[in-house]
Enzyme design. Structure first.
Site, PDB file in Angstrom:
ATOM      1  N   SER A  63       0.857  -1.187   0.000  1.00 58.48           N
ATOM      2  CA  SER A  63       0.000   0.000   0.000  1.00 58.48           C
ATOM      3  C   SER A  63       0.889   1.231   0.000  1.00 58.48           C
ATOM      4  O   SER A  63       1.932   1.256   0.670  1.00 58.48           O
ATOM      5  CB  SER A  63      -0.907   0.006   1.230  1.00 58.48           C
TER       6      SER A  63
ATOM      7  N   HIS B  74      -3.232   5.458 -11.867  1.00 60.07           N
ATOM      8  CA  HIS B  74      -2.944   4.263 -12.662  1.00 60.07           C
ATOM      9  C   HIS B  74      -1.710   4.450 -13.537  1.00 60.07           C
ATOM     10  O   HIS B  74      -0.849   3.561 -13.615  1.00 60.07           O
ATOM     11  CB  HIS B  74      -4.147   3.907 -13.547  1.00 60.07           C
TER      12      HIS B  74
ATOM     13  N   ASP C  15     -15.869   4.991 -14.552  1.00 65.98           N
ATOM     14  CA  ASP C  15     -16.135   3.961 -13.563  1.00 65.98           C
ATOM     15  C   ASP C  15     -17.060   2.873 -14.098  1.00 65.98           C
ATOM     16  O   ASP C  15     -16.781   1.685 -13.934  1.00 65.98           O
ATOM     17  CB  ASP C  15     -16.748   4.562 -12.302  1.00 65.98           C
TER      18      ASP C  15
ATOM     19  N   LYS D  62      -9.623  -1.391 -14.634  1.00 65.86           N
ATOM     20  CA  LYS D  62     -10.174  -0.423 -15.571  1.00 65.86           C
ATOM     21  C   LYS D  62     -10.524   0.865 -14.824  1.00 65.86           C
ATOM     22  O   LYS D  62     -10.838   0.810 -13.623  1.00 65.86           O
ATOM     23  CB  LYS D  62     -11.386  -1.012 -16.288  1.00 65.86           C
TER      24      LYS D  62
END
Length: 325
Positions: free
Chosen positions: A33, A77, A177, A95
């Protein structure tokens, strides 16, 4: 297929689903993390992952890890994937794989140069039902695909402006989303890359897209129409209409079945393939095959869908902070 060792970046809710559906024959090896080693430790204990790293860099520096699954928020990302590719890791990324086409092309070039696989974790590209629908088109001699429609509504709580769905800082909005699923549904079934014809959008109070309607078409005269709703609820259903019949795919994100309606007799039949609760496992298996063969058959679908979304947001005038000069 070889047994690859997987590292996880972003131990949140989506990554939990991923681990719950992780298939046998592959190894969950490590987790990290960016901001909470304690969260990574708890995640590792829950899923019996043997290695926990202080941060992303430590995970990427471990030569034992073959492939990295990235499940962070949309806005990071690109940098997470880039770091993993530069570290020599294959990447399966949630995604949308990036915010826009320019970012995606940069990462695709980097992956190709390093002989690495970069794949989007898009369930629609990997659910067995879609291969079965393609087979049914051939077996039933349904002719040309004429039109598609897909809708989706998420019913997001409108009083949480800092959450990932409504926050532009996190790459929020309905399109990236959930709208991406409808466009991926269309691209999975279309026989050529689509282009944007028309789109309109109503924003939320935070500026990200709430309600939108879109029309796409391609060189084979296949037409797609879409309606997305971030705040209001709406059915998750897709239609694909051919010369001699049509498919209805309810819950098309991770479908187990579709209804076929004969265009002449109007008789209905149910087509079944795959299992919803193995959706993310299919992604892992597909990624393993891609690494083993050096071929990623879903890459062009990811690029075509990202190109559509980038064009849609340009038409809406919606830019994220990372995209502004």
């Amino acid at each position: 297929m070889p047994n690859y060792r997987w590292g996880i970046i972003g131990p949140g809710h989506i990554a939990e689903n991923f681990c719950q559906q992780f298939p046998a024959g592959q190894t969950l090896y490590g987790v990290a993390s960016a901001h909470s080693p304690e969260k990574a430790q708890a995640f590792a204990q829950k899923f019996q992952i043997p290695h926990v790293y202080a941060d992303h860099a430590a995970l990427l520096a471990d030569p034992a890890i073959d492939v990295v699954y990235i499940a962070t928020t949309n806005n990071v990302h690109f940098e997470n994937i880039r770091a993993a590719l530069l570290a020599g890791k294959h990447v399966l990324a949630e995604k949308p794989v990036t915010l826009n086409t320019a970012q995606l092309r940069t990462l695709m070039a980097l992956a190709a140069k390093s002989h690495l696989i970069l794949m989007e974790a898009q369930t629609i590209y990997h659910m067995p039902l879609y291969d079965e629908l393609a087979a049914q088109v051939r077996q039933r001699q349904l002719g040309r695909l004429r039109s598609l429609h897909a809708s989706f509504g998420l019913h997001t709580l409108p009083d949480n402006p800092t959450g990932r769905l409504l926050n532009p800082q996190l790459g929020g909005g309905g399109l990236l989303d959930m709208g991406i699923y409808a466009l991926s549904f269309a691209r999975r079934l279309m026989t050529a890359a689509p282009q944007l014809e028309k789109t309109v959008m109503v924003p939320t109070a935070t500026g990200v897209d709430d309600i939108s309607a879109t029309v796409i078409a391609n060189a084979h005269h296949e037409l797609g129409t879409f309606s997305f709703n971030l705040v209001p609820n709406a059915p998750e259903i897709g239609y694909a209409v051919y010369d001699r019949g049509y498919f209805i795919v309810d819950h098309y994100l991770r479908p187990e079945q579709a209804i076929f309606v004969d265009g002449t007799t109007e008789e209905q039949s149910v087509i079944r393939a795959g299992h919803t609760d193995q959706a993310m496992g299919y992604e892992v298996t597909a990624m393993g095959h891609a690494i083993a063969t050096g071929e990623n058959p879903t890459q062009s679908w990811t690029l075509d869908t990202m190109t559509l979304m980038t064009a849609m947001r340009a038409a809406w005038g919606l830019k994220y902070p990372e995209e502004r000069d």
